[in-house]
Design an enzyme around this catalytic site. Sequence first.
Site, PDB file in Angstrom:
ATOM      1  N   ARG C 252      15.342  11.728  25.658  1.00 52.90           N
ATOM      2  CA  ARG C 252      16.643  11.708  25.387  1.00 52.90           C
ATOM      3  C   ARG C 252      17.141  10.107  24.678  1.00 52.90           C
ATOM      4  O   ARG C 252      17.048   9.311  25.585  1.00 52.90           O
ATOM      5  CB  ARG C 252      17.421  11.894  26.793  1.00 52.90           C
ATOM      6  CG  ARG C 252      18.992  12.094  26.838  1.00 52.90           C
ATOM      7  CD  ARG C 252      19.467  11.724  28.140  1.00 52.90           C
ATOM      8  NE  ARG C 252      19.661  10.238  28.436  1.00 52.90           N
ATOM      9  CZ  ARG C 252      19.598   9.734  29.567  1.00 52.90           C
ATOM     10  NH1 ARG C 252      19.255  10.469  30.694  1.00 52.90           N
ATOM     11  NH2 ARG C 252      19.626   8.367  29.595  1.00 52.90           N
ATOM     12  N   HIS C 256      22.706   9.606  29.240  1.00 59.11           N
ATOM     13  CA  HIS C 256      22.752  10.680  29.950  1.00 59.11           C
ATOM     14  C   HIS C 256      24.224  11.637  29.355  1.00 59.11           C
ATOM     15  O   HIS C 256      24.166  12.722  29.128  1.00 59.11           O
ATOM     16  CB  HIS C 256      22.855  10.669  31.285  1.00 59.11           C
ATOM     17  CG  HIS C 256      23.182  11.805  31.874  1.00 59.11           C
ATOM     18  ND1 HIS C 256      22.305  13.025  32.111  1.00 59.11           N
ATOM     19  CD2 HIS C 256      24.278  12.506  32.646  1.00 59.11           C
ATOM     20  CE1 HIS C 256      22.898  13.953  32.603  1.00 59.11           C
ATOM     21  NE2 HIS C 256      23.936  13.571  33.257  1.00 59.11           N
ATOM     22  N   TYR C 265      18.704   1.113  33.110  1.00 61.45           N
ATOM     23  CA  TYR C 265      17.574   1.385  33.900  1.00 61.45           C
ATOM     24  C   TYR C 265      16.329   1.412  32.513  1.00 61.45           C
ATOM     25  O   TYR C 265      15.375   1.997  33.365  1.00 61.45           O
ATOM     26  CB  TYR C 265      17.852   2.578  34.508  1.00 61.45           C
ATOM     27  CG  TYR C 265      18.477   3.817  33.877  1.00 61.45           C
ATOM     28  CD1 TYR C 265      17.982   4.665  32.830  1.00 61.45           C
ATOM     29  CD2 TYR C 265      19.899   3.980  33.996  1.00 61.45           C
ATOM     30  CE1 TYR C 265      18.574   5.573  32.248  1.00 61.45           C
ATOM     31  CE2 TYR C 265      20.645   4.873  33.303  1.00 61.45           C
ATOM     32  CZ  TYR C 265      19.799   6.008  32.400  1.00 61.45           C
ATOM     33  OH  TYR C 265      20.525   6.728  31.691  1.00 61.45           O
TER      34      TYR C 265
HETATM   35  C1  LIG Z   1      23.120  19.970  41.875  1.00 61.15           C
HETATM   36  C2  LIG Z   1      23.509  18.587  41.147  1.00 61.15           C
HETATM   37  N1  LIG Z   1      23.186  17.521  41.648  1.00 61.15           N
HETATM   38  C3  LIG Z   1      23.348  16.534  40.926  1.00 61.15           C
HETATM   39  C4  LIG Z   1      23.915  16.627  39.682  1.00 61.15           C
HETATM   40  C5  LIG Z   1      24.421  15.425  39.012  1.00 61.15           C
HETATM   41  N2  LIG Z   1      23.462  15.115  37.636  1.00 61.15           N
HETATM   42  C6  LIG Z   1      23.964  15.711  36.358  1.00 61.15           C
HETATM   43  S1  LIG Z   1      22.823  15.763  35.221  1.00 61.15           S
HETATM   44  C7  LIG Z   1      21.647  15.118  36.230  1.00 61.15           C
HETATM   45  C8  LIG Z   1      20.430  14.868  35.836  1.00 61.15           C
HETATM   46  C9  LIG Z   1      19.628  15.908  35.131  1.00 61.15           C
HETATM   47  O1  LIG Z   1      18.367  15.806  34.559  1.00 61.15           O
HETATM   48  P1  LIG Z   1      17.516  16.904  33.838  1.00 61.15           P
HETATM   49  O2  LIG Z   1      17.599  18.147  34.731  1.00 61.15           O
HETATM   50  O3  LIG Z   1      16.177  16.338  33.479  1.00 61.15           O
HETATM   51  O4  LIG Z   1      18.352  17.183  32.583  1.00 61.15           O
HETATM   52  P2  LIG Z   1      18.972  16.194  31.522  1.00 61.15           P
HETATM   53  O5  LIG Z   1      20.276  15.631  31.676  1.00 61.15           O
HETATM   54  O6  LIG Z   1      17.823  15.197  31.397  1.00 61.15           O
HETATM   55  O7  LIG Z   1      19.027  17.023  30.193  1.00 61.15           O
HETATM   56  C10 LIG Z   1      22.198  14.796  37.518  1.00 61.15           C
HETATM   57  C11 LIG Z   1      21.532  14.383  38.570  1.00 61.15           C
HETATM   58  C12 LIG Z   1      24.579  17.788  39.356  1.00 61.15           C
HETATM   59  N3  LIG Z   1      25.011  18.001  38.019  1.00 61.15           N
HETATM   60  N4  LIG Z   1      23.985  18.982  40.034  1.00 61.15           N
END
Ligand SMILES: Cc1ncc(C[n+]2csc(CCOP(=O)(O)OP(=O)(O)O)c2C)c(N)n1
Lengths: 325, 325, 357, 357
Positions: C252, C256, C265
């Site tokens: 990425r 985010h 970080y």
């Molecule tokens: C159940 C839940 N917990 C926490 C969040 C907050 N949150 C949004 S995106 C994210 C990280 C997701 O990481 P990843 O699955 O690696 O996807 P990426 O964003 O890297 O594409 C978090 C913790 C959420 N959306 N849903």
Amino acid sequence: MTEATLIQAVNKALHHAMKVDPDVLCLGEDIGVNGGVFRATEGLQKEFGESRVLDTPLNESGIVGMAVGMALYGLKPVAEIQFLDFIYPAFDQIVSELTKFRYRSGGQFPAHVVIRTPYGGGIRGGLYHSQSTEQLFASTPGIKVVVPSTPADAKGLLLTAIFDEDPVLFMEPKRIYRTATGEVPEGDHRVPFGKARIVREGSDVSVFAYGSMVPTAFQARQVLEKTGIHAELVDLRTLVPLDVDAVVRSVEKTGRAVIVHEAPKFCGFGAELAAILAEKALYSLKAPIVRVTGYDTPFPYTLENLYLPSVDRIGRAIQRTVAAG
Amino acid sequence: MTEATLIQAVNKALHHAMKVDPDVLCLGEDIGVNGGVFRATEGLQKEFGESRVLDTPLNESGIVGMAVGMALYGLKPVAEIQFLDFIYPAFDQIVSELTKFRYRSGGQFPAHVVIRTPYGGGIRGGLYHSQSTEQLFASTPGIKVVVPSTPADAKGLLLTAIFDEDPVLFMEPKRIYRTATGEVPEGDHRVPFGKARIVREGSDVSVFAYGSMVPTAFQARQVLEKTGIHAELVDLRTLVPLDVDAVVRSVEKTGRAVIVHEAPKFCGFGAELAAILAEKALYSLKAPIVRVTGYDTPFPYTLENLYLPSVDRIGRAIQRTVAAG
Amino acid sequence: MSAAASRTTTDLPEPSLPDPDLLKVLRTMALARAVDERCMNLQRQGRLGFYVPLEGQEAAQVGCAWALQPGDWVCPAYRELAVALTRGVPLRDILNQLYGNSADLSKGRQMPNHYGFRQHRFLSASSPIGTQIIHAVGLAYASRYKGEKVVAVPFFGDGATSSNDFHSGMNFAGVYKAPVVFFCQNNQWAISLPREKQTHSSTLAIKANAYGFPGVQVDGNDFHAVYRAVKEARARAVAGEGPTLIEAVTYRMGPHSTSDDPRRYRTPQELATWKARDPIERLKSELLARGVFSEAQFESLQEELRSMVQKEVQEVEKMGPPAATSLFDDVWASLSPNLEEERKEFEELLREGVIRP
Amino acid sequence: MSAAASRTTTDLPEPSLPDPDLLKVLRTMALARAVDERCMNLQRQGRLGFYVPLEGQEAAQVGCAWALQPGDWVCPAYRELAVALTRGVPLRDILNQLYGNSADLSKGRQMPNHYGFRQHRFLSASSPIGTQIIHAVGLAYASRYKGEKVVAVPFFGDGATSSNDFHSGMNFAGVYKAPVVFFCQNNQWAISLPREKQTHSSTLAIKANAYGFPGVQVDGNDFHAVYRAVKEARARAVAGEGPTLIEAVTYRMGPHSTSDDPRRYRTPQELATWKARDPIERLKSELLARGVFSEAQFESLQEELRSMVQKEVQEVEKMGPPAATSLFDDVWASLSPNLEEERKEFEELLREGVIRP
Ligand SMILES: Cc1ncc(C[n+]2csc(CCOP(=O)(O)OP(=O)(O)O)c2C)c(N)n1
Ligand SMILES: Cc1ncc(C[n+]2csc(CCOP(=O)(O)OP(=O)(O)O)c2C)c(N)n1
Ligand SMILES: [Mg+2]
Ligand SMILES: [Mg+2]
């Protein structure tokens, strides 16, 4: 018309729906070969095959989530959760997904799933086989909440649920699965949502109940009738959609309300009934609204009979309410 | 005393608790290096180390379940759920485990966990970053539900929560994280649970609110004051335990009640307040009890300002209630 | 002899598709990049409420989506812009959703990037992580039940492998041999949590072992590798051989979301390492090296795309918000008595000017 | 030469413990069996509300518990009777819980078999499957944080490997290298669902791959094998080398619970196959073969245990139910104002005879 128990009526509804519509599928734990731990799905797998009656792995989030996927396709899945007490691993799928798909997609992706589940106490099931937590679902927009109290309603409401277009939580009062018996219409019997049933008319006080509390409240009403108190017993049948008119009308007539449910009192479904009355029927009320409910504790085991609203406890509340004003 | 925002007050409370008690640990997603997505835990990992401020994998059931395990040992874990909207995967751990451990073990295994989580709308967060679902927790015996509306309360209630003996859901009104500012006492400032705060006294109507609706309701009250309507604004502070006396006393004085919350109306927390009043203060009520709430739909995105109770909407409800009777 | 000097056509990867197709692939990737850049800017200017960039993940997304058929189901997370574009979703529809305007197919109900397009079998995304993974299993099962030869593809990140529904989705798919291609974009980060703190397994692909079907790790910045892996997994699935988990290793490049500051970080060095592996540059230089087109052509392509995006944004920004009373639609198949009452009251408030759209 | 004929002492398993200890092990296993038999009967006679038998799983349970230290945490499901006995929980305490009487340490709050014994670091069981798995990780983490050299051991079945908290528990333990020994009794069935429909993985032990630590499959009907595997896993854990998943392959000889009728879903042949592998018979014949004791001694041991159980049951049946007002205790650390009010009303109803204990 044939005489049947409530659980047999559930089975009949499932059987009928699967027979007339190949898009109806059932899924859940132990529902196949075993026919469900209460035998609600008895015989279905044998008749309709393993591809339509799925024994699932032990994961409720998976059961509901998979049902959502099936429903997004356009099928009509009926998911069984073995006990309402075990629905919580699926809570995210219910409140975040099932109830919100149609809305969040602007109507592009409706997801119509029926979740059937036995609920309530009175079977010595203790903390985790007895709970009534209808308020968790009734307070979440996007899912209908249905609680039959007779075999005919069980069949008629379940068929309405299966052929409805919205998600439905169908709560089965397991305590009266086999004690509630009655005539059940054959074939495509439907009972509409949002229409309460006046079990007995009365002029002195309105008693609101649903599910397994209906027969208990009925007994209390019958005992009091002999003492000259005429209670109107209303079986709500569906909590969502709620028959607000019937609730308000009854209290406009009687001027008093006693609300009965097994769930704890604080923030229980009875609170909404009281709030509706305090908004829409305040000037009709002659006496404070009383709730006869489970206590605000988890569900006990040994002492469950002291915990659950009993005929005597409901009777006393009715008497007091009539005496109060 | 120093001036601080609500989020800074949260940070101060956490910092104080960790400093005075090595048994206090924090865990959650992105709370370490990143200091939390709202910066509530800023600086804590640096000061107290990775073994006391744990960045967890993405699983809320794991976060709460692990915290329960820590609490069973005797530690005082403070779990962060990034948004209340994401608490549902942990729902089973909360309603089946956290809230029932003490009861089911006959008092042998208390599990004291604090779950902190931002809630509510007004930040253009849409469906999944805006919800208020306090009723789900308030209706479950065994967990206290706390919602501060000022920086001083945020610190004082959070410290009370961390050193309490029962599970606590600590809901932080994210909409006013940075707009609510005020004096915050230094050190071990505690605000007791179960004591509502009378924000302003009044004689014509009681307005009940909590969290981010308090400043909104306050504005409405202030506007109306100029028109000669004196509303008593009560900030509930803790929904469980609820200050029933304060609620009843206020309505006994004013004879009217308007209840405000962001959550949908049907079966929302306001229903319980109305039910309590319909039971305990019925004869004081001069007008129907009115609830000003979110609508009975999921939370929208573009139209959130039309969805949320506004100063005008609350004001109109107060006016009408006073006019009604 | 340095690596660069040794580069001849024979060192180039075996193309997975004929050159005209690869040009389309590159165009789609470049379009996604152009939208991404524009939207990040729009957000900074306060014209867009929020945005989730996909920069760096174009090969993974286009590679996967290119291997799918129109009847296949896409179950996205919130970062799948390039998947939507590959599926043929009009840019206008995407932008309307980002703006939550009156033309948004989702009626302004969700934050930007949480789109859904029924017509393209592209599910409506939700924020809760991982939930779509099990939906894919239900969709795949239902499609097979109705005799369709299609697959369902849940898209998710490294973080999502920790979610409950990853576990149930993988397990149910294994048990029912459901035609699912689990597509994990391991972009190394879940907001601020690095991959190695998300789980202690050696790879994410290895997690398929726990469910009894194959897991494959591919270079997610190599279009060809992703395309081939998905194509093969798809073929297995429709042949009744069961699901596959694909881990596309990528990065990425951006934050985010527009609410995030990755400098808190992660290091500039890490960023630089991955910048050197840019998936668009990679496919582009391959095509340049094979002489399929020229640097100048690519630049004019970019120009064309940017101005196209620009124009679309202009159109989309002309639209107003959805109608106020649309608040009450789509909770139920038809308005409930309860909502009818609330809507009536709402309309009264609108008339009185208490509520102002 | 047939297998039976070839049996000599050298064919016997290498004993994991000295004979006097093995005699104690056998005694514990036989005691569990005696309690099990008695309770199944009590339930059929209507004297006990419900019961969950463990018949067939004695070696797995005693084998695991024998390898633990008093400071270790046990996080049971509902079938762990023999674990409780091995931990030294008095039979009386167990029976009091089964009866939910006034002496029950859990105050009659839970169905039979859902006991908990703080003093033995034996957690209070809940019915929801799998939830204890993640509690073990928290306990293990906390213990290490406070400088204790102990492990936490969640007990769970094959069915529980599908649960959400199996996934989170395993993943968190891997990430934090928590001193946990995950102990799965694969008894082939989850009520009516056979192991092979629960998950498509080749073994349950292999699921550890998904979390980056070792998984071991052992013969769960062989006390020695189980004991050794747990001992080794425990040593690894306290040495800071992280968690282990142990799959003990065994069989649930009885029904799932007294509410279940296994004839609906499994064959007599299957039962017979496993009957021949009875874990108690197995250890017994080993000890007989080594001449450690005689068949007659074993019979009198059984006699002794049965009459001991009989006597305990008699005592326990004398106890009444918990006090009516105990309903309101332990919801909170101290009675809330709300419950105080409810309790007052309840006492009034008791006085009036509306509620009769
Ligand atoms: C159940 C839940 N917990 C926490 C969040 C907050 N949150 C949004 S995106 C994210 C990280 C997701 O990481 P990843 O699955 O690696 O996807 P990426 O964003 O890297 O594409 C978090 C913790 C959420 N959306 N849903
Ligand atoms: C969350 C949840 N879902 C369903 C149940 C109902 N249920 C009780 S035991 C059981 C099977 C458990 O199987 P397994 O984990 O193999 O343990 P075993 O009973 O074989 O020891 C099921 C489905 C439950 N207790 N909890
Ligand atoms: Mg990621
Ligand atoms: Mg099992």
